[in-house]
Design an enzyme around this catalytic site. Structure first.
Site, PDB file in Angstrom:
ATOM      1  N   ALA A  15       1.019  -1.534   0.055  1.00  0.00           N
ATOM      2  CA  ALA A  15      -0.020   0.189   0.289  1.00  0.00           C
ATOM      3  C   ALA A  15       0.984   1.337   0.219  1.00  0.00           C
ATOM      4  CB  ALA A  15      -0.876  -0.031   1.155  1.00  0.00           C
ATOM      5  N   ALA A  16       2.008   2.186   1.592  1.00  0.00           N
ATOM      6  CA  ALA A  16       2.317   2.833   0.823  1.00  0.00           C
ATOM      7  C   ALA A  16       3.642   2.954  -0.177  1.00  0.00           C
ATOM      8  CB  ALA A  16       3.301   2.840   2.217  1.00  0.00           C
ATOM      9  N   SER A  45       0.360  -4.370  -4.177  1.00  0.00           N
ATOM     10  CA  SER A  45      -1.562  -4.038  -4.269  1.00  0.00           C
ATOM     11  C   SER A  45      -2.318  -4.302  -3.464  1.00  0.00           C
ATOM     12  CB  SER A  45      -1.506  -2.988  -5.081  1.00  0.00           C
ATOM     13  OG  SER A  45      -0.247  -1.704  -5.539  1.00  0.00           O
ATOM     14  N   CYS A  49      -5.893  -6.772   4.765  1.00  0.00           N
ATOM     15  CA  CYS A  49      -7.342  -6.378   6.306  1.00  0.00           C
ATOM     16  C   CYS A  49      -8.481  -8.244   5.432  1.00  0.00           C
ATOM     17  CB  CYS A  49      -7.692  -5.737   5.981  1.00  0.00           C
ATOM     18  SG  CYS A  49      -6.548  -4.131   6.967  1.00  0.00           S
ATOM     19  N   ASN A 313      -2.075   3.865   2.963  1.00  0.00           N
ATOM     20  CA  ASN A 313      -2.004   4.369   1.553  1.00  0.00           C
ATOM     21  C   ASN A 313      -2.235   5.903   1.557  1.00  0.00           C
ATOM     22  OD1 ASN A 313      -3.049   2.340  -0.542  1.00  0.00           O
ATOM     23  ND2 ASN A 313      -4.122   2.034   1.627  1.00  0.00           N
TER      24      ASN A 313
END
Length: 465
Positions: A15-16, A45, A49, A313
């Site tokens: 994500a980051a 990506s 969760c 994100n």
């Protein structure tokens, strides 16, 4: 690539990292900025969760959790190198050393700007047998796939989950839905230590209602293995719990071994320390984001480590904007999180009682019972709201909600109030949407705010008693 082209190196393809790379690419073309990203796993990506819901069967396919694959990133002008692990950061030399996982081949890549997005690792306690086949942490898609492979091959149907935080609770439900006998061994008295114990009790009762055996105040001492070397049981000081599979739900730690070795600044929780622009403190051309960093808690004023995809994100967007020549900041968090056990919804934001005590705040608490809809409307379900407010000032400090359908997302009201620094008195005047299918006339969060405001107004000696 020209002599004036800068190179951005990104460590971590989730994500980051990929949000940062993608945002930087939007702002600067390939002639201005070359982007090289390294990912040691098989996937990019994706939604970590969502792994418990994939294991449970709510999500049919692994690829449903992937927002953007490697080829999509490459088509956007990002040189993404999969199954390649960065093993060293040379800050002085402005370069990183990477190793191809399959071949072992190593090479150095120079950078003008560096983004560290190495994420977090599941906590694996230093116990005998913890590395035996059949013992799983669940943090990445690779972890989820390995667990599903074990569940497919396991001869028996007994599972032990160690720990009862978000991951442990969600995985316990996933396993029982797959037909396993599930035992949760938890160090605390109640599950969900992110809640106060009185609210955690309701979660335990719901889990026991699903048929999950809850063992509280128990410390795992070893993982026992059979003659084949695979896990056969989990042992505490007082008992053994048979297991064909073990899931570690103890939590995660920032994966900052690379950063530590490079001499970059780490906080008390082991996460990288950054400024509001997500730039690593003291390093002009190095940024960090996601589960490997610590963030400012806007309520307590202290640094915290919170591993959530929502934050990751946002960090990536901030980093990519700054790397791309723009300006953005990440102000901090209030600690909002939601989860569920079957149809029981669980939410919290802000401080728990022990958090408030730890930072020296004096506070009042109120707990109210209400319903998700007007009491006369079909489908109205009960919920419990607990609210903390600072004594005398009335500043909202935290909210916890446990209830059925329609309960969890109400915590967003409190999250906004915390971010804005509202008092409970101010909250009582919030103009929230109302209709019988959605809420009572007084929303449960506002009922709690009214009760808290009344308690704050009590004389000091009476409130303190």
């Amino acid at each position: 690539m020209t002599d004036s082209t800068e190179r951005l190196v990104v460590i971590g393809g989730d994500a980051a990292g990929m949000s940062a790379a993608s945002q930087a690419r939007r702002l600067r073309g390939p002639d201005e900025l070359e982007i090289v990203a390294f990912e040691r796993g098989h996937f990019t990506s994706y939604s970590a969760c969502g792994i418990p819901y994939w294991v449970a069967g709510d999500v049919d396919e692994r690829d449903d959790l992937i927002a953007r694959g490697p080829e999509e990133h490459r088509e956007r002008g990002i040189d993404l190198r999969m199954r390649t692990e960065v093993t060293e950061i040379d800050v002085a030399g402005g370069r990183v050393r990477a190793r191809e996982v399959e071949t072992g081949a190593e090479s150095w890549t120079s950078y003008d700007k560096l983004v560290i997005a190495t994420g977090a690792r599941p906590i694996r306690p230093d116990l005998p047998g913890v590395d035996a086949p059949g013992v799983h942490g669940v943090q990445t898609l690779d972890d989820g796939q390995a667990l599903l492979d074990t569940l497919t091959r396991a001869a028996g149907r007994r599972a032990v989950v160690v720990g009862a935080g978000y991951i442990g609770v969600e995985m316990a439900e996933a396993l029982i839905r797959r037909g396993y006998e599930v035992t949760v061994v938890n160090r605390g008295t109640e599950p969900m230590s992110t809640l106060d114990a009185d609210m955690g009790r309701m979660v335990r009762e719901a889990m026991e209602g699903l048929g999950i055996a809850m063992v509280g105040e128990a410390e795992v001492t070893k993982v026992l293995t059979g003659q084949d070397g695979r896990v056969r049981a989990v042992a505490t000081e007082d008992a053994e719990y048979p297991a064909d599979v073990v899931v570690l739900g103890i939590g995660v730690r920032p994966d900052t071994a690379l950063a530590r070795a490079a001499g970059l600044p780490l906080g008390a929780h082991g996460g990288l320390l950054t400024d509001r622009a997500m730039r690593v403190r003291g390093h002009e051309n190095i940024w960090a984001g996601g589960d490997c960093v610590e963030v400012l808690d806007l309520v307590s004023g202290q640094q915290r480590h919170i591993a959530l995809g929502t934050h990751a994100n946002k960090h990536g967007q901030v980093i990519g904007t700054n790397v791309g020549g723009g300006y953005a900041t990440f102000p901090g968090v209030v600690g909002t999180a939601v989860s569920k056990v079957c149809d029981l919804e669980i939410a919290r934001t802000g401080l728990r009682e022990r958090d408030a005590r730890r930072v020296g705040l004096q506070f009042e608490t109120v707990t109210i019972e209400s319903t998700s809809r007007a009491g006369y409307y079909p489908g109205a379900s009960p919920m419990t709201v607990k609210m903390l407010a600072e004594r005398r000032t009335g500043r909202l400090l935290g909210v916890q909600i446990v209830g059925r359908e329609g309960a969890a997302k109400r915590v967003d009201i409190a999250a906004v109030a915390l971010t804005a620094g509202l008092t409970v008195e101010q909250m009582t005047s919030l103009d929230l949407g109302y209709a019988p299918p959605f809420s009572p006339v007084w929303d449960p969060v506002l009922v709690a705010a009214r009760k808290a405001a009344a308690k704050i107004r009590e004389p000091w000696d009476r409130a303190a008693s």
